[in-house]
Design a protein around this motif. Structure first.
Motif, mmCIF file in Angstrom:
data_model
loop_
_atom_site.group_PDB
_atom_site.id
_atom_site.type_symbol
_atom_site.label_atom_id
_atom_site.label_comp_id
_atom_site.label_asym_id
_atom_site.label_seq_id
_atom_site.Cartn_x
_atom_site.Cartn_y
_atom_site.Cartn_z
ATOM 1 N N ALA A 88 0.837 -1.202 0.000
ATOM 2 C CA ALA A 88 0.000 0.000 0.000
ATOM 3 C C ALA A 88 0.871 1.252 0.000
ATOM 4 O O ALA A 88 0.588 2.232 -0.715
ATOM 5 N N GLU A 89 1.927 1.248 0.785
ATOM 6 C CA GLU A 89 2.833 2.400 0.820
ATOM 7 C C GLU A 89 3.586 2.519 -0.498
ATOM 8 O O GLU A 89 3.810 3.632 -0.999
ATOM 9 N N LYS A 90 3.960 1.386 -1.077
ATOM 10 C CA LYS A 90 4.610 1.403 -2.398
ATOM 11 C C LYS A 90 3.686 2.014 -3.434
ATOM 12 O O LYS A 90 4.103 2.878 -4.239
ATOM 13 N N ASN A 91 2.411 1.593 -3.411
ATOM 14 C CA ASN A 91 1.439 2.123 -4.380
ATOM 15 C C ASN A 91 1.208 3.616 -4.183
ATOM 16 O O ASN A 91 0.989 4.363 -5.155
ATOM 17 N N ARG A 92 1.250 4.059 -2.947
ATOM 18 C CA ARG A 92 1.067 5.487 -2.687
ATOM 19 C C ARG A 92 2.207 6.296 -3.293
ATOM 20 O O ARG A 92 2.003 7.402 -3.806
ATOM 21 N N LEU A 93 3.409 5.711 -3.262
ATOM 22 C CA LEU A 93 4.581 6.420 -3.777
ATOM 23 C C LEU A 93 4.722 6.283 -5.292
ATOM 24 O O LEU A 93 5.038 7.261 -5.979
ATOM 25 N N ALA A 94 4.528 5.080 -5.798
ATOM 26 C CA ALA A 94 4.726 4.826 -7.239
ATOM 27 C C ALA A 94 3.978 3.550 -7.611
ATOM 28 O O ALA A 94 4.552 2.458 -7.581
ATOM 29 N N GLU A 95 2.724 3.695 -7.924
ATOM 30 C CA GLU A 95 1.867 2.533 -8.163
ATOM 31 C C GLU A 95 2.352 1.675 -9.316
ATOM 32 O O GLU A 95 2.144 0.457 -9.341
ATOM 33 N N GLU A 96 3.036 2.302 -10.301
ATOM 34 C CA GLU A 96 3.429 1.564 -11.499
ATOM 35 C C GLU A 96 4.599 0.612 -11.281
ATOM 36 O O GLU A 96 4.867 -0.252 -12.121
ATOM 37 N N ILE A 97 5.287 0.751 -10.175
ATOM 38 C CA ILE A 97 6.434 -0.135 -9.916
ATOM 39 C C ILE A 97 5.927 -1.507 -9.490
ATOM 40 O O ILE A 97 5.156 -1.626 -8.534
ATOM 41 N N PRO A 98 6.346 -2.551 -10.191
ATOM 42 C CA PRO A 98 5.816 -3.893 -9.894
ATOM 43 C C PRO A 98 6.465 -4.530 -8.673
ATOM 44 O O PRO A 98 7.587 -4.188 -8.301
ATOM 45 N N VAL A 99 5.738 -5.463 -8.072
ATOM 46 C CA VAL A 99 6.292 -6.294 -7.011
ATOM 47 C C VAL A 99 6.847 -7.557 -7.670
ATOM 48 O O VAL A 99 6.100 -8.284 -8.321
ATOM 49 N N PRO A 100 8.129 -7.832 -7.544
ATOM 50 C CA PRO A 100 8.694 -9.025 -8.193
ATOM 51 C C PRO A 100 8.113 -10.313 -7.627
ATOM 52 O O PRO A 100 7.651 -10.361 -6.483
ATOM 53 N N ALA A 101 8.148 -11.355 -8.445
ATOM 54 C CA ALA A 101 7.671 -12.659 -8.001
ATOM 55 C C ALA A 101 8.651 -13.250 -6.986
ATOM 56 O O ALA A 101 9.866 -13.104 -7.117
ATOM 57 N N ALA A 102 8.108 -13.923 -5.984
ATOM 58 C CA ALA A 102 8.951 -14.468 -4.913
ATOM 59 C C ALA A 102 9.990 -15.446 -5.443
ATOM 60 O O ALA A 102 11.109 -15.514 -4.933
ATOM 61 N N LYS A 103 9.630 -16.194 -6.473
ATOM 62 C CA LYS A 103 10.565 -17.202 -6.981
ATOM 63 C C LYS A 103 11.821 -16.578 -7.573
ATOM 64 O O LYS A 103 12.857 -17.233 -7.709
ATOM 65 N N SER A 104 11.746 -15.280 -7.911
ATOM 66 C CA SER A 104 12.907 -14.621 -8.509
ATOM 67 C C SER A 104 14.069 -14.510 -7.536
ATOM 68 O O SER A 104 15.219 -14.329 -7.946
ATOM 69 N N LEU A 105 13.794 -14.628 -6.238
ATOM 70 C CA LEU A 105 14.865 -14.518 -5.246
ATOM 71 C C LEU A 105 15.858 -15.661 -5.356
ATOM 72 O O LEU A 105 17.060 -15.483 -5.109
ATOM 73 N N PHE A 106 15.359 -16.853 -5.685
ATOM 74 C CA PHE A 106 16.204 -18.044 -5.636
ATOM 75 C C PHE A 106 16.285 -18.767 -6.973
ATOM 76 O O PHE A 106 16.710 -19.924 -7.029
ATOM 77 N N ASP A 107 15.889 -18.101 -8.062
ATOM 78 C CA ASP A 107 16.011 -18.651 -9.402
ATOM 79 C C ASP A 107 17.267 -18.126 -10.086
ATOM 80 O O ASP A 107 17.696 -16.994 -9.825
ATOM 81 N N GLY A 108 17.838 -18.936 -10.978
ATOM 82 C CA GLY A 108 18.967 -18.482 -11.774
ATOM 83 C C GLY A 108 20.229 -19.263 -11.495
ATOM 84 O O GLY A 108 20.228 -20.304 -10.828
ATOM 85 N N ASP A 109 21.335 -18.758 -12.033
ATOM 86 C CA ASP A 109 22.645 -19.370 -11.847
ATOM 87 C C ASP A 109 22.929 -19.537 -10.366
ATOM 88 O O ASP A 109 22.745 -18.601 -9.574
ATOM 89 N N LYS A 110 23.382 -20.715 -9.972
ATOM 90 C CA LYS A 110 23.495 -21.006 -8.541
ATOM 91 C C LYS A 110 24.530 -20.123 -7.847
ATOM 92 O O LYS A 110 24.397 -19.815 -6.655
ATOM 93 N N ASP A 111 25.551 -19.684 -8.574
ATOM 94 C CA ASP A 111 26.539 -18.804 -7.947
ATOM 95 C C ASP A 111 25.957 -17.409 -7.723
ATOM 96 O O ASP A 111 26.218 -16.769 -6.701
ATOM 97 N N ILE A 112 25.149 -16.944 -8.673
ATOM 98 C CA ILE A 112 24.489 -15.641 -8.512
ATOM 99 C C ILE A 112 23.456 -15.728 -7.387
ATOM 100 O O ILE A 112 23.335 -14.818 -6.568
#
Length: 522
Positions: A88-112
């Motif tokens: 809600a606070e994010k939307n108040r400041l800049a509604e157009e900014i997306p919330v990333p998907a949770a899986k993005s935290l632990f997806d990708g190259d294992k070293d990254i």
């Protein structure tokens, strides 16, 4: 069955990651809610970078990250409510900014993923320290501002060198955060003094206070004055006995039990309430669940929660009444530490140690003090942690052991004698007090006109949760090498990242006490 993925603590399943339920006791729903909250905080940081940060965004980010630290909050509903507030606070400041998907935290190259996770978990630890300092009215703009750099960086592309640079920069900022917390604690409650603390429990009503928050302990001490209710610390709250403004309360009697992972056994049928002020909460057993209270960012479904009123005060009346109702033990009860000792000594922070610096320096120069070990960090339930007990027992009589955090409960009831008029085992405080250890090392290096790595000093650390991560990153950012780390290495550190840390900082996995002592002392 819903799935999760969590590898942020040392006891993670199979040493790789919890997939269906956390070994800590959290459900898949709670774990996933914490990941979604983290992503909401990333979006909030991005929005604040665009529209301007505020005290509210600072508070949401700090408390939100703290809420995701291991053994803090198991209440999925509260976590989701906090996430919704951040969005809600994010939307108040800049509604157009997306919330990333949770899986993005632990997806990708294992070293990254490894490097990303190291930074995320470090920031979670720093948020805990910033929270504690903020409760006492101290804030550091550079510390708070760094979250707005670090959180967006998690999902931005970086080379390995750039990631490493970010981690070292973070380590330096966390040093400032630890200094801030040290200033908050000592400025409010005085400089810790060496203090003996009993493990025995007097008959009559009492309350056990666990966690790290000294302000909560002070408030409950104030509210129990002349009520016939004694107060006992638990776990990381033990060092509170060394602060002059806390030890002046005559009904602050002693310390109940040992480290956090033993609570389900030690609290079984306890005739007293327990207040959890920060992390280290485990799922309560039926025999005492009705007398557990949480506060601040801590939470558990169905457990009473003490809130802050509009004036910033907490009312502990319900806990006090519960203590009077339960009545405590009918007779004085003899209790002891893991090794059978019934007295613990704490309060050897930098003030106490540096006041004896001349003695320490002279002892080193004459050879009476051959080596100093810092054996500290988190305790936990995984087999292999007895290493630290045996390591300390086997340290030669011409060596001293500094310790801090809850790992000390493995050996802090041992009487290993004295050296130069000081006990051979000196408790420097909570994990929050790692700053004291750093200041002592820097002061000794200055006295001997050498670098910290040239001192007869070795760090032997145990890790469990995310505050250990931020402390380790601070130590590495200071260039400290040859740290012995155990009992197992973090699951989120990939083989390539581990090799990088070994090459750059000579990180050493622990082996056996005998082999490690031989390698250190020759």
């Amino acid at each position: 069955m819903s799935e999760m993925f969590c590898f942020q603590c040392e006891q993670t399943a199979n040493g790789t990651g919890c997939k269906y339920a956390g070994v800590c006791g959290k459900s898949a729903a709670t774990s996933n809610a914490q990941d979604e909250l983290t992503c909401a905080l990333i979006a909030l940081a991005n929005a604040a970078n665009k529209a301007g940060r505020s005290k509210k965004t600072d508070s949401l980010i700090v408390d939100g990250l703290f809420m995701t630290v291991t053994n803090v909050n198991f209440d999925t509903t509260r976590i989701n409510q906090f996430k919704d507030e951040a969005i809600a606070e994010k939307n108040r400041l800049a509604e157009e900014i997306p919330v990333p998907a949770a899986k993005s935290l632990f997806d990708g190259d294992k070293d990254i993923v490894s490097l990303r996770s190291t930074l995320l978990f470090g920031m979670r630890g720093m948020a805990a320290y910033a929270h504690h300092a903020g409760v006492l009215g101290l804030f550091d703009d550079e510390v708070n501002a760094w979250f707005y750099k670090g959180l967006p960086a998690l999902l931005t592309e970086h080379s390995v060198d750039e990631w490493l640079s970010l981690l070292m920069e973070f380590g330096q900022v966390n040093l400032k955060c630890m200094a801030l917390l040290d200033k908050a604690n000592t400025g409010t409650y005085g400089t810790p003094e060496p203090t003996k603390v009993t493990c025995n429990i007097e008959k009559g009503p009492f309350i056990v206070v666990s966690g790290h928050d000294l302000h909560d302990l002070y408030e409950i001490l104030e509210q129990t004055k002349d009520k016939g209710v004694n107060i006992y610390t638990h776990g990381e709250m033990l060092p509170a006995h060394a602060y002059p403004e806390l030890k002046k309360f005559p009904h602050l009697k002693g310390n109940f039990g040992t480290a956090w992972q033993n609570q389900q056994k030690e609290f079984d049928n306890i005739p007293a309430p327990i207040l959890f002020t920060t992390n280290c909460l485990m799922p309560p057993k039926r025999s005492y669940a009705d007398r557990v209270f949480t506060t601040s960012v801590v939470g558990y479904p169905g457990i009473a929660h003490v809130k802050v009123d509009s004036n910033g005060k907490k009312d502990f009346t319900d806990i006090i009444n519960k203590a009077l109702e339960l009545g405590g033990y009918a007779e004085d009860r003899h209790m002891s530490g893991i090794n059978g000792g019934d007295t613990l000594t704490t309060g050897f922070g930098r003030g106490a140690v540096l006041s004896a610096a001349d003695k320490i320096i002279e002892a080193v120069k004459t050879g009476a003090l051959r080596h100093i070990f810092l054996v500290g960090g988190c305790d936990g339930a995984r087999p292999g942690r007895n290493y630290y007990t045996e390591f300390v027992k086997q340290t030669p009589k011409d060596t001293a052991v500094l310790t801090l955090a809850c790992g000390k409960f493995r050996f802090n009831d041992l009487d290993l004698g004295e050296i130069g008029g000081l006990p051979r085992v000196m408790d420097m405080g909570q994990c929050n007090d790692a700053y004291s250890a750093i200041e002592v090392a820097v002061a000794l290096a200055k006295a001997f006109d050498c670098g910290v790595n040239d001192l007869p000093l070795t760090l032997v650390l145990s890790w469990y949760e995310q505050k250990a991560v931020c402390i380790l990153l601070t130590l590495l950012s200071l260039g400290i090498k040859n740290i012995y780390l155990g009992p197992t290495l973090p699951a989120f550190i990939s083989d390539n990242v581990l090799n990088l840390l070994i090459e750059k900082f000579s990180i050493k996995p622990i082996s056996t006490p005998e082999a490690d002592l031989k390698a250190i002392l020759g």
